[in-house]
Design a protein around this motif. Structure first.
Motif, short mmCIF file in Angstrom:
data_model
loop_
_atom_site.label_atom_id
_atom_site.label_comp_id
_atom_site.label_asym_id
_atom_site.label_seq_id
_atom_site.Cartn_x
_atom_site.Cartn_y
_atom_site.Cartn_z
N THR A 73 0.84 -1.19 0.00
CA THR A 73 0.00 0.00 0.00
C THR A 73 0.87 1.24 0.00
O THR A 73 1.76 1.39 0.83
N ILE A 74 0.59 2.14 -0.97
CA ILE A 74 1.33 3.39 -1.12
C ILE A 74 0.30 4.51 -1.19
O ILE A 74 -0.72 4.38 -1.87
N GLY A 87 1.64 -4.95 -16.66
CA GLY A 87 1.73 -6.30 -16.12
C GLY A 87 1.78 -6.34 -14.60
O GLY A 87 1.98 -7.40 -14.03
N THR A 88 1.57 -5.19 -13.95
CA THR A 88 1.60 -5.10 -12.49
C THR A 88 0.17 -5.08 -11.95
O THR A 88 -0.65 -4.29 -12.40
N ARG A 89 -0.12 -5.93 -10.97
CA ARG A 89 -1.45 -5.95 -10.35
C ARG A 89 -1.57 -4.76 -9.40
O ARG A 89 -0.75 -4.57 -8.52
N VAL A 90 -2.63 -3.95 -9.60
CA VAL A 90 -2.78 -2.70 -8.85
C VAL A 90 -4.25 -2.41 -8.59
O VAL A 90 -5.12 -2.79 -9.37
N GLN A 91 -4.50 -1.74 -7.47
CA GLN A 91 -5.82 -1.19 -7.19
C GLN A 91 -5.65 0.28 -6.86
O GLN A 91 -4.78 0.65 -6.07
N TYR A 92 -6.50 1.10 -7.47
CA TYR A 92 -6.50 2.54 -7.24
C TYR A 92 -7.69 2.89 -6.36
O TYR A 92 -8.80 2.38 -6.58
#
Length: 120
Positions: A73-74, A87-92
Motif C-alpha cells: 500500500t502506497i 503487467g503489475t497488479r494494482v488497485q487505485y
C-alpha cells in the motif's frame, strides 16, 4: 499541415462512480499512442484490482490517492508522482475524505481491452 494538436474540449468519459475523467489525448479523443487524462476521484472512491497492459504514470495535483501494488500500500500526496509498469497488479482508490485531483498518462493509450479489471 500543422504539426501540433490543441485540445480545447476533452472527451468526458461517462462513469457511474462519481469519478471525473477528462481524456485530452487517447483513443476516445484526439488519437494518440499514449493517453493523457485529467481526473478527480471523489472521497471514498475505489476501482477493482487490475493488471493493465500499459505503463501508467500518475501525478497528484490535489488531495491523496492510494495504490495497492502487488500487495504493497502506497499513498501519494499533491506534488508526488508514480510510474506503474504494465503487467503489475494494482488497485487505485481514494479512501480519504477529500477529492483527489490528478493526471494519468498511459503508454500505450488506455483501453478497456488492455486494463484487465478483476471481477468484484
Amino acid at each position: 499541415m500543422k504539426k501540433y494538436s490543441i485540445q480545447k474540449s476533452p472527451f468526458i468519459v461517462p462513469t457511474a462512480d462519481g469519478k471525473l475523467i477528462e481524456e485530452h489525448f487517447g483513443l476516445a479523443s484526439i488519437p494518440s499512442a499514449l493517453s493523457i487524462a485529467h481526473m478527480v476521484a471523489p472521497p471514498k472512491w475505489s476501482e477493482p484490482f487490475q493488471t493493465p497492459e500499459f505503463d501508467e504514470y500518475t501525478y497528484i495535483i490535489k488531495g491523496k490517492k492510494q495504490f495497492i501494488i502487488e500487495g504493497v500500500t502506497i499513498v501519494l500526496e499533491a506534488g508526488q508522482s508514480i510510474k506503474i509498469e504494465k503487467g503489475t497488479r494494482v488497485q487505485y482508490s481514494n479512501p480519504f475524505d477529500v477529492a483527489c485531483e490528478y493526471l494519468a498518462i498511459c503508454l500505450p493509450a488506455f483501453s478497456m481491452d488492455l486494463v484487465n479489471r478483476e471481477e468484484s
